[in-house]
Design an enzyme around this catalytic site. Sequence first.
Site, PDB file in Angstrom:
ATOM      1  N   VAL A 144      -0.050  16.763   4.165  1.00  0.00           N
ATOM      2  CA  VAL A 144      -1.389  16.725   3.556  1.00  0.00           C
ATOM      3  C   VAL A 144      -2.400  16.778   4.684  1.00  0.00           C
ATOM      4  CG1 VAL A 144      -3.000  15.423   2.137  1.00  0.00           C
ATOM      5  CG2 VAL A 144      -0.564  15.404   1.557  1.00  0.00           C
ATOM      6  N   HIS A 198      -4.467  10.684   7.610  1.00  0.00           N
ATOM      7  CA  HIS A 198      -4.073   9.452   6.929  1.00  0.00           C
ATOM      8  C   HIS A 198      -3.152   8.673   7.845  1.00  0.00           C
ATOM      9  CE1 HIS A 198      -1.465  12.825   5.807  1.00  0.00           C
ATOM     10  NE2 HIS A 198      -0.449  11.968   5.875  1.00  0.00           N
ATOM     11  N   HIS A 200      -0.087   6.046   7.783  1.00  0.00           N
ATOM     12  CA  HIS A 200       0.951   5.429   6.959  1.00  0.00           C
ATOM     13  C   HIS A 200       1.121   3.984   7.415  1.00  0.00           C
ATOM     14  CE1 HIS A 200       2.906   9.248   5.413  1.00  0.00           C
ATOM     15  NE2 HIS A 200       2.257   9.741   6.448  1.00  0.00           N
TER      16      HIS A 200
HETATM   17  P1  AMP Z   1       2.291  13.392   5.671  1.00  0.00           P
HETATM   18  O1  AMP Z   1       3.646  14.026   5.526  1.00  0.00           O
HETATM   19  O2  AMP Z   1       2.143  12.522   6.876  1.00  0.00           O
HETATM   20  O3  AMP Z   1       1.191  14.441   5.579  1.00  0.00           O
HETATM   21  O4  AMP Z   1       2.135  12.389   4.471  1.00  0.00           O
HETATM   22  C1  AMP Z   1       1.653  12.781   3.220  1.00  0.00           C
HETATM   23  C2  AMP Z   1       2.046  11.695   2.263  1.00  0.00           C
HETATM   24  O5  AMP Z   1       1.263  11.841   1.104  1.00  0.00           O
HETATM   25  C3  AMP Z   1       3.514  11.741   1.832  1.00  0.00           C
HETATM   26  O6  AMP Z   1       4.141  10.510   2.183  1.00  0.00           O
HETATM   27  C4  AMP Z   1       3.420  11.937   0.322  1.00  0.00           C
HETATM   28  O7  AMP Z   1       4.423  11.235  -0.384  1.00  0.00           O
HETATM   29  C5  AMP Z   1       2.032  11.429   0.013  1.00  0.00           C
HETATM   30  N1  AMP Z   1       1.401  11.961  -1.182  1.00  0.00           N
HETATM   31  C6  AMP Z   1       1.371  13.266  -1.592  1.00  0.00           C
HETATM   32  N2  AMP Z   1       0.662  13.363  -2.723  1.00  0.00           N
HETATM   33  C7  AMP Z   1       0.233  12.114  -3.045  1.00  0.00           C
HETATM   34  C8  AMP Z   1      -0.531  11.559  -4.106  1.00  0.00           C
HETATM   35  N3  AMP Z   1      -1.038  12.323  -5.103  1.00  0.00           N
HETATM   36  N4  AMP Z   1      -0.755  10.225  -4.115  1.00  0.00           N
HETATM   37  C9  AMP Z   1      -0.264   9.442  -3.148  1.00  0.00           C
HETATM   38  N5  AMP Z   1       0.455   9.918  -2.101  1.00  0.00           N
HETATM   39  C10 AMP Z   1       0.714  11.225  -2.055  1.00  0.00           C
END
Ligand code: AMP
Length: 116
Positions: free
Chosen positions: A99, A103, A105
């Site tokens: 995404v 963000h 984690h």
């Molecule tokens: P990254 O791989 O570091 O970009 O993390 C993106 C995170 O966003 C992943 O852990 C996904 O599970 C999470 N994610 C994707 N869509 C959503 C959503 N609609 N609500 C909450 N988390 C999400």
Amino acid sequence: MSENSADCLFCKIAAGDIPGDIVYEDDQFIAFNDINPQAPVHILIIPKRHIATVNDVDGEAEVVGSLAARAFKLAKKQGIDQSGYRILMNCNQEGGQTVYHIHMHLLGGKQLGFLG
Ligand code: AMP
Ligand code: ZN
């Protein structure tokens, strides 16, 4: 690589256009439970303002400290500050970013392996 804010999932969650399981909010940041949790506690903390990757923070690297400060408070609130937790940010494809809105984690509530 980077989508603009109009197409951005996390901008939509921050704006309330898509529901999120929100656990914290202030004027500049919001935190919500990850939809695909990798641990009993898996929270994402984001700035409301769209920044695609950590490469794009430019002269505003303090935003990362602000994310961390909120992560530390949430860790305490979740009761995992003493047992332990991990904060991490992924950047671009090989870093595992899926995404493109920065963000942090916050993971905890179990014994974490090196990468999971
Ligand atoms: P990254 O791989 O570091 O970009 O993390 C993106 C995170 O966003 C992943 O852990 C996904 O599970 C999470 N994610 C994707 N869509 C959503 C959503 N609609 N609500 C909450 N988390 C999400
Ligand atoms: Zn965004």
